[in-house]
Enzyme design. Structure first.
Site, PDB file in Angstrom:
ATOM      1  CB  SER A  94      98.829  48.721  -4.919  1.00 51.05           C
ATOM      2  OG  SER A  94     100.005  48.954  -5.621  1.00 51.05           O
TER       3      SER A  94
ATOM      4  CG  HIS B  28      99.471  53.897  -5.812  1.00 49.44           C
ATOM      5  ND1 HIS B  28      98.985  53.348  -6.979  1.00 49.44           N
ATOM      6  CD2 HIS B  28      99.997  52.863  -5.120  1.00 49.44           C
ATOM      7  CE1 HIS B  28      99.227  52.048  -6.987  1.00 49.44           C
ATOM      8  NE2 HIS B  28      99.831  51.729  -5.859  1.00 49.44           N
TER       9      HIS B  28
END
Ligand SMILES: *[C@@H]1O[C@H](CO)[C@@H](O)[C@H](O)[C@H]1NC(C)=O
Ligand SMILES: *[C@@H]1O[C@H](CO)[C@@H](O)[C@H](O)[C@H]1NC(C)=O
Ligand SMILES: *[C@@H]1O[C@H](CO)[C@@H](O)[C@H](O)[C@H]1NC(C)=O
Ligand SMILES: *[C@@H]1O[C@H](CO)[C@@H](O)[C@H](O)[C@H]1NC(C)=O
Length: 396
Positions: free
Chosen positions: A158, A361
């Site tokens: 990320s 994610h």
């Protein structure tokens, strides 16, 4: 979603109260978590060129160094919380020399030569920009010096990969120090966010204004009401339904198979740690402006940048080899946005849309079966690009 925004806002502004009721035992640190998986970890402290002290963990191995970098609100813990099923443990068992960094502001990197994070707002005057231009160089140079190697490989999750684009664009001499950077849940362009994330992003400039007025430059500090409330609500009985299903999944993408009620309290204990208001605002602006640009200082832009608008990061200068591993069910890193990133970077050596269709994610750090649907791709890239390939064969 707005309810959460208001809850977060209330929690962030009002000063801290009592202890959380339901989080059963103290948080184990990185070294303790590694030891519980049978791995010995070393701890170092690295000083940046702007005087922050960053904790750097290492699980030593005979192979080439790999530096793991966490995302926003996260810390090195994220790469060991799944025990033997974690990325740091996996790479250590394959013989790599595993280094795990902590960006400024996280609970491991809350120290500065001159500034006190509890008193000086200036400590929190940073975004992912400074993490990219100051924290990464300090950690990379430290690892290379300690290991005597000319280059290292990296894995960024990320925002932990966004910082490498900042580094490669702003300090291009560092491109030559990276064998390959593997981007998990890649974040650069944020133009196709899920609805839940869009709402948060659009609300953030207003929230940021409130926080600034209230003098809250640190967000989600330990002992802040936000963190205490969060642990009470999310770490307790119905926490999984309330927080995983209604908060995490709308943001990250739903995947109850990989992040179940058994593991969720562990997540709550380790995530989030602190970051700065400015980091959140800069991140939100990437999406709101639809541009991967430097921080907007308003009237000061002209002095700082010789331009009224903040300049874009020059992705064409990011010459390091990059592998992009993309999930199809990621509410933050949409496949469309990662495709645009692939087309903007000059040296993408691998682009993989992971076949596991619910990959969201956070499955890249907390998933139950990362060994099946993620690690083989990481292994393949490292095998191919990490400088020294004399790595012991994986255990059968
Ligand atoms: C982690 O825990 C160990 C053992 O309790 C302790 O020696 C070490 O200083 C701790 N490290 C950090 C960074 O908190
Ligand atoms: C982790 O894996 C190692 C080697 O496969 C094993 O020796 C160890 O007992 C495992 N630890 C845990 C906590 O499962
Ligand atoms: C993704 O974002 C781009 C750039 O803003 C836009 O042109 C495109 O239509 C979006 N795609 C989807 C599926 O929304
Ligand atoms: C500032 O920008 C102007 C107009 O874009 C340009 O002509 C000038 O050379 C720039 N000055 C510096 C110091 O870069």
């Amino acid at each position: 979603m707005y309810a959460y925004v208001l809850l977060a806002l209330a929690g962030l502004i009002y000063p801290a109260g009592g202890k959380p009721a339901c989080v059963p035992h103290a948080r184990q640190n990185f070294t303790e978590l590694a030891r519980a998986s049978g791995l010995g970890a070393l701890e170092y402290e690295v000083q940046t060129d702007d005087y922050y002290f960053l904790k750097l963990f290492r699980i030593p191995g005979a192979g080439p160094p790999v530096l793991l970098m966490h995302g926003i609100f996260d810390s090195a813990d994220t790469f060991v919380v799944r025990g033997n099923g974690s990325l740091a443990a996996h790479l250590a068992r394959r013989g790599y020399d595993v280094w795990v960094g902590n960006a400024r502001g996280s609970w491991y990197s809350r120290r500065h030569l001159y500034l006190d994070p509890d008193r000086d707002d200036e400590f929190w005057d940073y975004s992912f920009h400074e993490i990219g231009v100051s924290d990464l160089p300090a950690m990379i140079d430290f690892v290379l010096e300690k290991t005597g190697r000319p280059r290292l490989s990296a894995v960024g999750h990320s925002q932990g990969n966004t910082i490498f684009y900042v580094l490669g664009a702003m300090r291009p001499e560092y491109n030559a120090k990276i064998d390959v950077m593997i981007a998990l849940s890649p974040v650069c362009f944020l133009n196709n966010l899920s609805r839940a994330v869009s709402i948060l992003t659009e609300a953030f400039p207003l929230i940021s204004g409130f926080l600034a007025v209230a003098g809250r430059e640190e967000v989600f500090g330990e002992g802040s009401v936000a963190r205490v409330l969060y642990e009470e609500v999310c770490g307790c009985g119905r926490g999984y339904d309330v927080c995983a299903r209604r908060l995490y999944f709308p943001i990250a993408g739903a995947d109850p198979h990989e992040l179940g009620p058994d593991f969720f309290p562990t997540v709550v204990r380790h995530y989030p740690t602190s970051t700065s208001r400015k980091n959140l605002l800069h991140s939100a602006l990437l999406s709101l402006r639809k541009s991967f640009s430097q921080y907007d200082y308003g009237p000061l832009n002209l002095d700082l940048y010789n331009s009224t608008r903040p300049p874009r990061y020059e992705l064409r200068n990011v010459a390091m080899p990059i592998a992009l591993l993309v999930g199809q069910n990621d509410g933050l890193s949409a496949v469309k946005d990662v495709e645009a990133l692939r087309d903007s970077l000059p040296n993408v050596v691998e682009y993989v849309v992971l076949p596991y269709e619910r990959f969201n994610h956070v499955d890249a750090v907390w998933g139950r079966h990362m060994n099946k649907y993620l690690f083989p791709y990481i292994d393949r890239v490292l095998q191919k690009y990490a400088s020294d390939r004399n790595i012991t064969k994986p255990e059968a």
